[in-house]
Design a protein around this motif. Structure first.
Motif, PDB file in Angstrom:
ATOM      1  N   GLU A 167     -40.680  30.928  39.697  1.00 15.55           N
ATOM      2  CA  GLU A 167     -41.223  32.201  40.149  1.00 15.55           C
ATOM      3  C   GLU A 167     -40.978  33.340  39.165  1.00 15.55           C
ATOM      4  N   GLY A 168     -40.251  33.068  38.076  1.00 15.18           N
ATOM      5  CA  GLY A 168     -39.962  34.113  37.101  1.00 15.18           C
ATOM      6  C   GLY A 168     -39.060  35.196  37.665  1.00 15.18           C
ATOM      7  N   MET A 169     -38.123  34.818  38.501  1.00 13.53           N
ATOM      8  CA  MET A 169     -37.204  35.782  39.111  1.00 13.53           C
ATOM      9  C   MET A 169     -36.029  36.025  38.167  1.00 13.53           C
ATOM     10  N   GLY A 170     -36.010  37.172  37.529  1.00 12.64           N
ATOM     11  CA  GLY A 170     -34.905  37.517  36.646  1.00 12.64           C
ATOM     12  C   GLY A 170     -34.981  36.880  35.276  1.00 12.64           C
ATOM     13  N   CYS A 171     -36.033  36.145  35.023  1.00  9.55           N
ATOM     14  CA  CYS A 171     -36.211  35.495  33.730  1.00  9.55           C
ATOM     15  C   CYS A 171     -37.704  35.266  33.539  1.00  9.55           C
ATOM     16  N   VAL A 172     -38.066  34.814  32.387  1.00  5.89           N
ATOM     17  CA  VAL A 172     -39.463  34.514  32.114  1.00  5.89           C
ATOM     18  C   VAL A 172     -39.851  33.242  32.871  1.00  5.89           C
ATOM     19  N   ALA A 173     -40.964  33.281  33.585  1.00 10.18           N
ATOM     20  CA  ALA A 173     -41.433  32.099  34.302  1.00 10.18           C
ATOM     21  C   ALA A 173     -41.700  30.968  33.314  1.00 10.18           C
ATOM     22  N   ASP A 174     -41.197  29.789  33.639  1.00 13.76           N
ATOM     23  CA  ASP A 174     -41.354  28.625  32.776  1.00 13.76           C
ATOM     24  C   ASP A 174     -41.520  27.390  33.661  1.00 13.76           C
ATOM     25  N   PRO A 175     -42.760  27.018  33.984  1.00  9.83           N
ATOM     26  CA  PRO A 175     -42.988  25.882  34.878  1.00  9.83           C
ATOM     27  C   PRO A 175     -42.373  24.575  34.384  1.00  9.83           C
ATOM     28  N   GLY A 176     -42.362  24.353  33.076  1.00  8.04           N
ATOM     29  CA  GLY A 176     -41.765  23.138  32.532  1.00  8.04           C
ATOM     30  C   GLY A 176     -40.272  23.079  32.785  1.00  8.04           C
ATOM     31  N   GLU A 177     -39.610  24.203  32.584  1.00  6.15           N
ATOM     32  CA  GLU A 177     -38.169  24.268  32.844  1.00  6.15           C
ATOM     33  C   GLU A 177     -37.901  24.150  34.340  1.00  6.15           C
ATOM     34  N   ALA A 178     -38.747  24.761  35.157  1.00 12.73           N
ATOM     35  CA  ALA A 178     -38.593  24.661  36.610  1.00 12.73           C
ATOM     36  C   ALA A 178     -38.709  23.205  37.047  1.00 12.73           C
ATOM     37  N   PHE A 179     -39.701  22.494  36.495  1.00 12.71           N
ATOM     38  CA  PHE A 179     -39.878  21.085  36.844  1.00 12.71           C
ATOM     39  C   PHE A 179     -38.632  20.293  36.489  1.00 12.71           C
ATOM     40  N   ARG A 180     -38.076  20.547  35.332  1.00 10.58           N
ATOM     41  CA  ARG A 180     -36.873  19.824  34.892  1.00 10.58           C
ATOM     42  C   ARG A 180     -35.707  20.074  35.845  1.00 10.58           C
ATOM     43  N   TRP A 181     -35.539  21.324  36.265  1.00  8.85           N
ATOM     44  CA  TRP A 181     -34.443  21.664  37.176  1.00  8.85           C
ATOM     45  C   TRP A 181     -34.661  21.030  38.544  1.00  8.85           C
ATOM     46  N   PHE A 182     -35.907  21.033  39.057  1.00  4.11           N
ATOM     47  CA  PHE A 182     -36.178  20.407  40.350  1.00  4.11           C
ATOM     48  C   PHE A 182     -35.978  18.898  40.287  1.00  4.11           C
ATOM     49  N   ARG A 183     -36.329  18.298  39.160  1.00  3.67           N
ATOM     50  CA  ARG A 183     -36.132  16.850  38.998  1.00  3.67           C
ATOM     51  C   ARG A 183     -34.639  16.516  39.023  1.00  3.67           C
ATOM     52  N   GLU A 184     -33.843  17.315  38.328  1.00  6.15           N
ATOM     53  CA  GLU A 184     -32.395  17.111  38.349  1.00  6.15           C
ATOM     54  C   GLU A 184     -31.831  17.338  39.751  1.00  6.15           C
ATOM     55  N   ALA A 185     -32.368  18.323  40.482  1.00 10.80           N
ATOM     56  CA  ALA A 185     -31.934  18.581  41.855  1.00 10.80           C
ATOM     57  C   ALA A 185     -32.216  17.367  42.732  1.00 10.80           C
ATOM     58  N   TYR A 186     -33.382  16.740  42.531  1.00 19.83           N
ATOM     59  CA  TYR A 186     -33.716  15.532  43.298  1.00 19.83           C
ATOM     60  C   TYR A 186     -32.735  14.405  42.981  1.00 19.83           C
ATOM     61  N   GLU A 187     -32.494  14.184  41.691  1.00 19.44           N
ATOM     62  CA  GLU A 187     -31.594  13.098  41.285  1.00 19.44           C
ATOM     63  C   GLU A 187     -30.196  13.290  41.862  1.00 19.44           C
ATOM     64  N   LEU A 188     -29.672  14.495  41.728  1.00 15.72           N
ATOM     65  CA  LEU A 188     -28.334  14.773  42.247  1.00 15.72           C
ATOM     66  C   LEU A 188     -28.332  14.784  43.770  1.00 15.72           C
ATOM     67  N   GLY A 189     -29.417  15.264  44.357  1.00 18.39           N
ATOM     68  CA  GLY A 189     -29.509  15.361  45.812  1.00 18.39           C
ATOM     69  C   GLY A 189     -29.598  14.033  46.524  1.00 18.39           C
ATOM     70  N   GLN A 190     -29.931  12.959  45.828  1.00 17.04           N
ATOM     71  CA  GLN A 190     -30.014  11.651  46.466  1.00 17.04           C
ATOM     72  C   GLN A 190     -28.670  11.204  47.023  1.00 17.04           C
ATOM     73  N   ARG A 191     -27.597  11.783  46.531  1.00 19.67           N
ATOM     74  CA  ARG A 191     -26.264  11.449  47.038  1.00 19.67           C
ATOM     75  C   ARG A 191     -25.905  12.291  48.265  1.00 19.67           C
ATOM     76  N   GLU A 192     -26.789  13.188  48.639  1.00 21.70           N
ATOM     77  CA  GLU A 192     -26.525  14.129  49.727  1.00 21.70           C
ATOM     78  C   GLU A 192     -27.400  13.804  50.938  1.00 21.70           C
ATOM     79  N   ARG A 193     -27.506  14.761  51.834  1.00 20.20           N
ATOM     80  CA  ARG A 193     -28.325  14.615  53.034  1.00 20.20           C
ATOM     81  C   ARG A 193     -29.816  14.527  52.677  1.00 20.20           C
ATOM     82  N   PRO A 194     -30.608  13.871  53.542  1.00 18.67           N
ATOM     83  CA  PRO A 194     -32.046  13.722  53.261  1.00 18.67           C
ATOM     84  C   PRO A 194     -32.788  15.039  53.070  1.00 18.67           C
ATOM     85  N   VAL A 195     -32.355  16.099  53.743  1.00 19.37           N
ATOM     86  CA  VAL A 195     -33.040  17.380  53.588  1.00 19.37           C
ATOM     87  C   VAL A 195     -32.947  17.881  52.151  1.00 19.37           C
ATOM     88  N   ILE A 196     -31.895  17.510  51.468  1.00 20.71           N
ATOM     89  CA  ILE A 196     -31.681  17.974  50.100  1.00 20.71           C
ATOM     90  C   ILE A 196     -32.674  17.319  49.158  1.00 20.71           C
TER      91      ILE A 196
END
Length: 166
Positions: free
Chosen positions: A68-97
């Motif tokens: 969303e470019g909140m406080g930084c320059v919007a970068d969809p590629g970087e956002a995708f990378r962060w969401f992908r890492e969140a998914y990978e790490l979140g698999q060890r957590e609750r399903p909502v994560i």
């Protein structure tokens, strides 16, 4: 130049030291637009998606900042990378994560934001999101009904695109 508006910034170091996680009390308000010397790394805290500190929620928040470019320059590629890492790490957590992260990835693949547009990939992510979010909602996390609806609707859209039935 538009007027300054508040942007939330999280102090992940303080949160970790106290044993907590976002969203708790470690939020400070910054001004938007940022000064030219502020970087995306500063605005998303002291967390790097390449490490394992901060947890899935830090990754998800960082992905939202970049998306969303909140406080930084919007970068969809970087956002995708962060969401992908969140998914990978979140698999060890609750399903909502992992379901929430999969929803963001499905939306990105459907629209081609930060990655190559692929309805097949979007379908896979939306199916994962629907599964995780449905488990969460049935388990009592009714807050995520809207996210579950978005996953369901996204899945229907990409299935229609793939079938060619309009």
């Amino acid at each position: 130049m538009p007027p300054a508006r508040p942007v939330f910034d999280v102090d992940f170091d303080s949160a970790r030291e106290a044993g907590g996680r976002y969203p708790d009390v470690w939020i400070t308000v910054q001004q938007w637009p940022p000064t030219p010397t502020r970087t995306g790394r500063n605005c998303v805290g002291h967390y790097s998606p390449d490490g394992d500190e901060g947890g899935w929620d830090a990754l998800n928040l960082g992905g939202r900042y970049y998306d969303e470019g909140m406080g930084c320059v919007a970068d969809p590629g970087e956002a995708f990378r962060w969401f992908r890492e969140a998914y990978e790490l979140g698999q060890r957590e609750r399903p909502v994560i992992w379901g929430s992260a999969a929803l963001r990835l499905g939306q990105a693949c459907e629209e081609g934001e930060g990655c190559e547009q692929s309805f097949e990939e979007a379908r896979t992510w939306y199916e994962r999101a629907e599964t995780g979010l449905e488990i969460a909602v049935r388990g009592g996390d009714s807050w995520y009904r809207g996210a579950l609806r978005r996953a369901h609707d996204g899945l229907a859209r990409v299935k229609q695109e793939l079938s060619g039935d309009y």
